[in-house]
Design an enzyme around this catalytic site. Structure first.
Site, PDB file in Angstrom:
ATOM      1  N   ASN A 172     -20.299  65.316  22.411  1.00 55.06           N
ATOM      2  CA  ASN A 172     -19.505  65.845  21.300  1.00 55.06           C
ATOM      3  C   ASN A 172     -18.006  65.591  21.456  1.00 55.06           C
ATOM      4  O   ASN A 172     -17.212  65.986  20.614  1.00 55.06           O
ATOM      5  CB  ASN A 172     -19.775  67.335  21.093  1.00 55.06           C
ATOM      6  N   CYS A 173     -17.596  64.892  22.508  1.00 48.92           N
ATOM      7  CA  CYS A 173     -16.192  64.541  22.739  1.00 48.92           C
ATOM      8  C   CYS A 173     -15.814  63.395  21.787  1.00 48.92           C
ATOM      9  O   CYS A 173     -16.492  62.368  21.747  1.00 48.92           O
ATOM     10  CB  CYS A 173     -15.997  64.121  24.194  1.00 48.92           C
TER      11      CYS A 173
END
Length: 125
Positions: free
Chosen positions: A10-11
């Site tokens: 999710n970065c």
């Protein structure tokens, strides 16, 4: 020979890196810090190759959430590695292991220009 990209899915930077690798048609393996952890031997190799100050992300949310004592405990490579093993999201992302002819190259962070050079070097292997 396959590129290995380490990070958290999710970065935003990891998303950008994965999209770039895919767009370039490069075969890579993704290793998720959150679910797979970080093998100590990989972390040791990254720190030896890039330096602990480069690998330790002091700008992120995880760092800011640490107590002052925990932050102060990261004073050298060994202590920083202990902290990064306890909190894998303290590792600057993405970390990439590039399989080059002269041996693996490790990069930390996103740099499209440098990555293009590494990809080109891989094609010459």
């Amino acid at each position: 020979m396959k590129i290995t990209l380490f990070g958290i899915p999710n970065c935003d930077t990891v998303k950008k890196a994965r999209a770039w690798l895919t767009a370039q048609g490069l075969d890579y393996q993704f290793r998720n810090f959150a679910t797979q952890g970080v093998p100590a031997e990989h972390l040791q190799r990254w720190v030896a190759h890039c330096g602990w100050e480069t690998v330790l992300n002091r700008r992120g949310t995880t760092w800011r959430k640490l107590s002052a004592e925990e932050q102060a405990s990261a004073k050298d490579a060994a202590s920083a590695q202990v902290l990064m093993q306890q909190h894998p999201s303290l590792i600057k992302r993405p970390v990439v292991e590039w399989p080059l002819a002269q041996g693996p190259l490790i990069t930390v962070g996103w740099d499209a220009q440098a990555w293009a050079q590494h990809a080109s070097a891989m094609q010459n292997v």
